[in-house]
Enzyme design. Structure first.
Site, short mmCIF file in Angstrom:
data_model
loop_
_atom_site.label_atom_id
_atom_site.label_comp_id
_atom_site.label_asym_id
_atom_site.label_seq_id
_atom_site.Cartn_x
_atom_site.Cartn_y
_atom_site.Cartn_z
N CYS A 80 77.31 -19.58 15.59
CA CYS A 80 78.15 -20.66 16.11
C CYS A 80 78.64 -20.33 17.53
CB CYS A 80 79.30 -20.97 15.15
SG CYS A 80 80.11 -22.52 15.59
N HIS A 177 76.14 -22.93 10.78
CA HIS A 177 76.92 -21.99 9.98
C HIS A 177 76.13 -21.57 8.74
CE1 HIS A 177 80.84 -22.14 12.02
NE2 HIS A 177 80.43 -23.33 12.40
N GLU A 179 76.75 -19.37 6.64
CA GLU A 179 77.65 -19.08 5.51
C GLU A 179 78.11 -20.35 4.80
OE1 GLU A 179 78.46 -19.21 8.62
OE2 GLU A 179 80.55 -19.81 8.92
#
Lengths: 199, 251
Positions: A80, A177, A179
């Site tokens: 990011c 992202h 995650e």
């Protein structure tokens, strides 16, 4: 295999740390430049303004630790704002670490921030993105890096073609992202772990 | 192209998920993180946890829940309800919430949006607006579980919120909320046309057609509650139907 997330004060590294754990790595968050220098893989993650992140990197000495790694060809992954940090001047203010040439510019689209799941189109054969062509991953950003050179990576469409990932040797970054990108994100992290071992 | 999102909303009070009609008649429907995980597995694109009693009774937001969700979830989540100060919001974001939704606190002190965006970026700041229809093409902002009208025009407030730093608008029609008769397409469309950030339609979803209608008037995402709480296994079917209707959704 030890992964260190460089803690330069930009918050929320915990989610990335947990996701790396789920992907099978031992990951820790550390503000120590030495930890970042010695890790098998150093990760730059976080959210917020590039200017604040860059300032935090300089003040903590993490910028130098990362520069040393990049100069000696040891793996660094930006996530990011961490991807944006790998580039140069930002329209948002501040200057990145300049490992890749090109500015960071404001997105030009009907809806900004670019928020939600978008489909990756691979360019070249980036190792961290193996098996991810056509997969949807989660984005949440208002600025985008504009690489000066053509690099292996991935693109998505949002008010034109924008960069989703770049990779050059042992240096890589993803704008999305992982995650928070479900199984595709988990795959990216597993790829990145494998890539950093072979880099 | 960015996909249209299906966002289950978990109304939380005292650590449990509840569901009511027009903000009253609450009943218990489950554990928030367990439900969130199940929704994620079924293909929800994102989640919202709203602590619906927090701002009424002045409780702190749901810290323990956020910590669990941050480490366990593989999709993004927003936390709202009772987020009243910069410190509250900072705590939630540092614990791992991807976004915070601010509602009443932003109405009372709009600078909060600016402060949050400056520290965490606009993408982490959702302005939640509860709107009540007061005239054709006109909504009024209400707070305190819809009990308090603010004398503020919904569209004007949405514009100001974005100007001040909100990266997304979560627009709930309190007239439609819990009715399952469809989103208020009029106010949703007007806000979508007015602002440059993504708008999440909220309040009233009962069928797949309702979600498609919200996308049609410009919403980037549809908040759902009843229709998925009762049968989360319907999420894949809902998304498939949306896709068949021509909407870009993540399958």
């Amino acid at each position: 295999m030890k992964i260190v997330l460089a803690d330069y004060g930009a918050g929320n590294l915990r989610s990335v740390c947990s996701a790396l754990g789920r992907a099978g790595a031992e990951a820790v968050v550390s503000p120590e430049p030495r930890a970042t220098r010695e890790a098998d893989l150093a990760v730059i993650a976080g959210v917020g303004h590039l200017a604040a992140c860059a300032a935090g990197m300089q003040q903590t000495g993490l910028a130098d630790a990362l520069r040393e790694r990049v100069e000696s060809g040891r793996p660094v992954l930006g996530i990011c704002v961490g991807l944006q940090m790998l580039f140069e001047e930002s329209e948002e203010g501040g200057t990145g670490l300049g490992f890749f040439s090109g500015p960071v510019v404001r997105l030009q689209a009907r809806r900004v921030p670019h928020m939600g799941w978008n489909t990756l189109s691979l360019r070249g054969e980036p190792k961290i993105l193996e098996g991810l062509d056509g997969e949807d991953v989660y984005f949440a950003h208002s600025y985008t890096a504009r690489p000066a050179e053509e690099l292996p990576g991935a693109e998505v469409e949002h008010g034109g073609t924008i960069i989703a990932a770049v990779e050059r040797g042992a240096l890589a970054g993803v704008q999305f992202h992982p995650e928070r990108s479900g199984s595709a994100g988990a795959r990216l992290l597993r790829n990145a772990i494998a890539w950093s071992k072979s880099a | 192209m960015v996909k249209k999102r299906l966002i289950p909303c978990l109304d939380v009070t005292k650590g449990r998920v509840v569901k009511g009609v027009r903000f009253v008649e609450l009943r218990d429907v489950g554990d928030p993180v367990e439900m969130a995980t199940r929704y994620s597995e079924y293909g929800a694109d994102e989640l919202v946890f709203l602590d619906i009693t927090a701002s009424v009774f002045g409780h702190d937001p749901i810290v323990e829940l956020v910590e669990r969700a941050a480490t366990e979830l593989e999709i993004p989540f927003t936390v709202g309800g009772g987020v009243s100060t910069l410190e509250h919001a900072r705590r939630l974001l540092r614990l791992g919430a991807d976004k915070v939704a601010v509602n009443r606190a932003a109405v009372e002190r709009p600078e909060l949006l600016t402060e949050l965006a400056a520290e965490f970026g606009a993408q982490a700041v959702v302005c939640a607006i509860d709107s009540k229809k007061v005239a054709p093409r006109k909504g009024e902002v209400v707070t305190h579980g819809a009990r308090r009208p603010q004398g503020l025009d919904t569209i004007e407030w949405a514009l100001e919120a974005v100007e001040r730093g909100a990266g997304e608008i979560l627009l709930t029609s309190i007239d439609a909320d819990g009715t399952r008769e469809g989103y208020d397409l009029e106010i949703t469309g007007l806000v979508c046309d007015a602002v440059s950030v993504p708008v999440i339609a909220s309040g009233g979803a009962g069928t797949v057609k309702h979600l498609a209608d919200a996308f049609e008037v410009g919403a980037e995402a549809a908040l759902v509650a009843s229709i998925v709480h009762e049968a989360p296994e319907r999420i894949p079917e809902i998304k498939r139907e949306l896709k068949e209707a021509g909407w870009p959704v993540r399958i």
